[in-house]
Design an enzyme around this catalytic site. Structure first.
Site, PDB file in Angstrom:
ATOM      1  N   CYS A  33       0.822  -1.217   0.000  1.00 17.75           N
ATOM      2  CA  CYS A  33       0.000   0.000   0.000  1.00 17.75           C
ATOM      3  C   CYS A  33       0.849   1.257   0.000  1.00 17.75           C
ATOM      4  CB  CYS A  33      -0.929   0.005   1.208  1.00 17.75           C
ATOM      5  SG  CYS A  33      -0.047   0.043   2.774  1.00 17.75           S
ATOM      6  N   CYS A 103      -2.227  -3.471   8.430  1.00 13.58           N
ATOM      7  CA  CYS A 103      -1.904  -2.115   8.887  1.00 13.58           C
ATOM      8  C   CYS A 103      -1.364  -2.153  10.316  1.00 13.58           C
ATOM      9  CB  CYS A 103      -3.131  -1.229   8.818  1.00 13.58           C
ATOM     10  SG  CYS A 103      -4.066  -1.399   7.290  1.00 13.58           S
TER      11      CYS A 103
HETATM   12 FE1  FES Z   1      -1.511   0.595   4.213  1.00 10.22          FE
HETATM   13 FE2  FES Z   1      -3.337   0.404   6.024  1.00 10.22          FE
HETATM   14  S1  FES Z   1      -3.636   0.333   3.904  1.00 10.22           S
HETATM   15  S2  FES Z   1      -1.233   0.544   6.314  1.00 10.22           S
END
Ligand code: FES
Length: 145
Positions: A33, A103
């Protein structure tokens, strides 16, 4: 979808900022991400975490877990801080949606990276602390949770 505690820590995160001349700093990122988290520790001569601050360039769950993680490690010894796992942080937040579990790993990894930095700077070994990974993107098995 999110617990009240997650929303509270996201909208009103604790311990945001940085510490000058920190005893230990840990920065970790998630390749999938692109989110990044950095944790700063001020650790006293008795190996107690006197203060902790964080900065997170990431999603709401990352902010909430960082905030809760800093609250959980503050005042603890470096050895006790190792027990603040992503599971412990998630429990303290009354859970996270499965898709957001990765996360919470950022917070755990950032704590470990900062402890590792502290240990290296001071020439000590923290039992049970493994060299942190800086890229956790491919190591997360979300099905396990
Ligand atoms: Fe990357 Fe939550 S989507 S840390």
């Amino acid at each position: 979808m999110y617990s009240e505690k997650v929303i509270d820590h996201f909208t009103n995160p604790r311990n945001v900022g940085e510490i000058e001349n920190a005893s230990g700093v840990g920065t970790v990122g998630n390749a999938k991400c692109g989110d990044i988290m950095r944790i700063y520790f001020d650790i006293d001569e008795n190996q107690v975490i006197r203060d902790v601050k964080f900065k997170t360039f990431g999603c709401g769950a990352a902010v909430a877990t960082s905030s809760m993680a800093t609250e959980l490690v503050k005042g603890k010894t470096v050895n006790e801080a190792l027990e603040v796992t992503n599971k412990a942080v998630m429990e303290a937040l009354d859970g996270l949606p499965p898709v957001k579990v990765h996360c919470s790993l950022l917070a755990e990894q950032a704590i470990h990276a900062a402890l590792w930095d502290y240990a290296e700077k001071n020439g000590i070994v923290i039992e049970g602390l493994e060299k942190p990974v800086t890229d956790i993107g491919e190591t997360v098995e979300e099905e396990e949770y």
